[in-house]
Each structure stands twice: as C-alpha cells, then as structure tokens.
Design a protein around this motif. Structure first.
Motif, short mmCIF file in Angstrom:
data_model
loop_
_atom_site.label_atom_id
_atom_site.label_comp_id
_atom_site.label_asym_id
_atom_site.label_seq_id
_atom_site.Cartn_x
_atom_site.Cartn_y
_atom_site.Cartn_z
N GLU A 160 0.81 -1.22 0.00
CA GLU A 160 0.00 0.00 0.00
C GLU A 160 0.84 1.27 0.00
O GLU A 160 0.30 2.37 -0.07
CB GLU A 160 -0.93 0.00 1.22
N ASN A 161 2.16 1.14 0.04
CA ASN A 161 3.02 2.33 0.11
C ASN A 161 3.44 2.86 -1.25
O ASN A 161 4.00 3.95 -1.34
CB ASN A 161 4.26 2.02 0.95
N LYS A 187 -2.17 4.53 -7.67
CA LYS A 187 -2.83 4.52 -6.36
C LYS A 187 -3.94 5.57 -6.35
O LYS A 187 -3.77 6.66 -6.89
CB LYS A 187 -1.80 4.83 -5.27
N THR A 193 -8.22 -1.00 -4.04
CA THR A 193 -8.01 -0.88 -2.61
C THR A 193 -6.98 -1.92 -2.16
O THR A 193 -6.44 -2.67 -2.97
CB THR A 193 -9.33 -1.10 -1.83
N PHE A 194 -6.74 -1.95 -0.86
CA PHE A 194 -5.74 -2.86 -0.30
C PHE A 194 -6.37 -3.80 0.70
O PHE A 194 -7.25 -3.41 1.47
CB PHE A 194 -4.61 -2.06 0.36
N HIS A 197 -2.56 -7.00 5.18
CA HIS A 197 -1.15 -6.64 5.34
C HIS A 197 -0.48 -7.82 6.05
O HIS A 197 -0.82 -8.16 7.17
CB HIS A 197 -1.01 -5.36 6.16
N THR A 209 1.41 -6.62 0.91
CA THR A 209 -0.02 -6.36 1.01
C THR A 209 -0.77 -6.93 -0.18
O THR A 209 -0.23 -7.05 -1.28
CB THR A 209 -0.27 -4.83 1.06
N LEU A 211 -3.43 -6.48 -3.17
CA LEU A 211 -4.01 -5.44 -4.01
C LEU A 211 -5.38 -5.96 -4.46
O LEU A 211 -5.47 -7.05 -5.02
CB LEU A 211 -3.15 -5.16 -5.24
#
Length: 383
Positions: A160-161, A187, A193-194, A197, A209, A211
């Motif tokens: 997510e980064n 993004k 969305t994610f 984790h 994570t 996707l």
C-alpha cells in the motif's frame, strides 16, 4: 578483491554505505519488530539522488543500469535486507515501464520515480498463482475506452506504500500465456483498494499487502505494449530484476560475515579468542569464499545485462539462485559462530537469517531458477 569500479560507482557504494550506517543501523531493530515502512530511508536516498540509479538521464535518472542498482542494494542490505527492499522492489515495479512503456508513459512516470517522489510495485502473484503465473484469475475486460480490472494480487512488496503499480491480468483467458496483459495502475484509482497486510517472518520493514481490484476502471492508454504481451513483459522484467534479489542476498551474507569475523575476534573461550580455533577459521574461510564467488557471479551478470547482451536469462537465474543459497548458508554458519548470542533477538544475526530465507523464495523460487537454468542449457546444446 578488486572489481574495477569506476569513480562514479565507488561513489554510489560510499553513499549507500553512509546512508546504511546513519539512517538504517539506528532503526533496523525497531523497524523489524514493529514492521515500520522506512520512509525516512527513502527520503535519504532521494536527497542523495540514489532512487534513479538505473533510470536514463533523459527521465531524470543517474543513467546507470542493473549493476549500479545492485551495488547500492548490496551495500544497504549489509545493514538491513528488509529496508533495502524499498529501493529494490521499486526497481522491480519500474522495469516493466523501462522495458515496454511508450515514450508518453515513460515521461509520465519515470521522472517521479527517479526523484524518489514515487515508489513502485509489481503486481503479478496471486494466492493460487505463484510459480504458476498463468494460473492468475485477475481479469481486465475492455469496456469502451477503459479496461475494467477485477481480482486480487497477493504478497505484493511495497504494497500500500507505492504510488505506481504494474499489474498483470487476463484480457483473453482462452489464449493462455498470450492472453495476459500488463497495465500501469495508479494509487487512488476508484475500485483499487488494499487487503491483508502480511505479518512476515523476515523483511518486516518492507510492506507486503494484497491489491484488490473491484470494477476498477483504467484507461486503455494504461496498457504496456499491446494486449497479450503480459507474459513477455513479466519474463523480461524478471530477467532484469533477479540480480537485484541476488544483490539483496549478497548484502545479507556479506553483513553476516562481517559480524561473524568481528565477534570471533572479541569472544574469548578457554583463554583465547575463538578466531584462533581452526574450526572457526575454516567456517569463516568457507563463508568468505562463498560470498566472493557470489559477488563475482552477480557482478558479471549485471555487467552482461548492461552491455546489451540479448541472452542472459540463464545468468540472471544463476545469480539469483547462487546468491540466495549463499545468503542462507552463510547466515546459518555465522549464527553458529556466535553461538547462543547469535540466537538471541538482541543481536542482528537471527534477523539476517530470517531475511535471507525469503531470497530463496520470491521472484521465482530457487527450484524454478534451476528449471530455467536447465532449460537454457538444453536450448544452447540443441542449437
């Protein structure tokens, strides 16, 4: 051993070493325990103009290649193989753009990646499609001027980064390998969305994570190359990126060797330093030889790629395979040299061993690497 680095390449090594010692060493234990993504290290790399080492100058990069990337990743990984992944995994997500994007796409994405304003991720793996990438279920259906993405990618490094994702999906499931395409997804795109984790054994400062794509609409212009080229994009990318995993593994091994030698000179048993014992000396000698052999293979591979050679799939697989196997063996042996202290979380050796293990698994397990090496050998013999 002298690897005949240029002045600029030596500067890359020195800069990476300085960042590793000043920015990574003080936080590596905390970031490992808490799973903190190393934004401060990314910022330091950006300020030192290190993020675009492998990106051409016309897009704001240093103008180097795979070799320069490997030099930096190796040096960072001597201190922490997980934190170094912020750079290495961005390269993995960027190579599809470098190798297959249109000029317009390169102009749009590469300058921000080179400047460290964006990091990238590579979206290929799924829950049931790891080594068997053709088993992916993510689809991209053309609807007017857009593709509609649906599916989930798993175990994606930088998770997510990232800001830019190169994502693979089936555009024509009936065509097998020729029915896969690759897309650039940003993004914040609606429907993207994610998910989970992951709580990992090692490389814990690197985010991993899911996707998730639910009716995610992306413009037709987001496709890399043309429809059906996804398998080619993936294969070419992995051939370029596997030395990056090799350099991560090599750095982990080299750092473990340094720690083991230092410890052996300080640890006194039976009235003398354990470095005076032949059993320890032989272990250190074997570790050092394996590290140097791995480095020689990795550097030769990276230089072969940068020289423009067309056939390097075998070399790339060999460098990833050998460096990661060496990382695992050297960290286990280095931990043995340190004995009970090596086993304690208070010391970095158990972390090095945890980090080393993933290098034998991701970007193609070492069993898959052996398949690739053998396939290339047989092709060469047949020709």
């Amino acid at each position: 051993m002298n690897y005949f680095l240029s002045e600029e390449q030596n500067m890359i090594v020195e800069t990476a070493r300085e960042i590793a010692l000043k920015k990574i060493l003080p936080v590596r234990e905390k970031y490992d325990h808490e799973g903190i993504f190393p934004w401060d290290v990314v910022e330091a790399l950006s300020e030192a103009d290190m993020c675009g080492l492998y990106i051409p100058e016309q897009y704001g990069g240093f103008g180097g290649g795979v070799f320069e990337l490997c030099l930096a990743v190796e040096e960072l990984s001597k201190i922490d193989g997980g934190i170094s992944l912020a750079m290495a995994a961005t390269a993995l997500g960027t190579f599809p753009i470098l190798l297959h994007a249109s000029e317009e796409q390169k102009q749009k994405y590469l300058p921000d990646i080179a400047a460290g304003k964006s990091i990238a991720a590579f979206g290929l793996t799924e829950a049931n499609a790891g080594s068997d990438a053709l088993g992916m279920r993510t689809t991209a259906v053309l609807d007017g001027d857009h593709y509609v993405l649906n599916g989930t990618k798993q175990w994606i490094t930088n998770g997510e980064n990232a800001q830019v994702y190169t994502v693979f999906a089936k555009t024509n499931p009936e065509k097998g390998a020729r029915g896969i395409s690759c897309f650039i997804v940003e993004k914040g795109t609606p429907g993207f969305t994610f998910g989970k984790h992951e709580d990992k054994m090692g490389i814990r400062a690197s985010s991993t994570t899911e996707l998730v794509f639910q009716d995610c609409r992306i413009p037709k212009s987001a496709i890399l190359g043309r429809e059906g080229m996804g398998s080619i994009v993936a294969i070419n990318t992995l051939n370029y990126s596997r030395p990056g995993v090799g350099s991560q593994a090599l750095g982990i091994a080299a750092g473990a060797l340094d720690d083991a030698v230092k410890y052996s000179r300080e640890r006194v048993q039976f009235g003398e330093a354990i470095s005076s014992f032949q059993a320890i000396q032989h272990m250190l000698a074997d570790m050092a030889t394996e590290v140097e052999a791995a480095r020689a293979l990795l550097y030769a591979t990276a230089r072969t790629i940068d020289a423009g050679e067309k056939k390097f799939a075998k070399d790339s697989a060999m460098s990833k395979l050998y460096c990661s196997d060496v990382a695992m063996k050297v960290t286990v042996d280095a931990l043995q040299v340190m004995g009970g202290y090596g086993y304690m979380k208070e010391y970095p050796m158990e972390k090095r061993m945890r980090d080393a293990k993933i290098t034998q698994i991701y970007e193609g397990t070492n069993q898959i690497q052996r398949n690739e090496i053998a396939l290339q050998l047989i092709k060469e013999a047949a020709s």
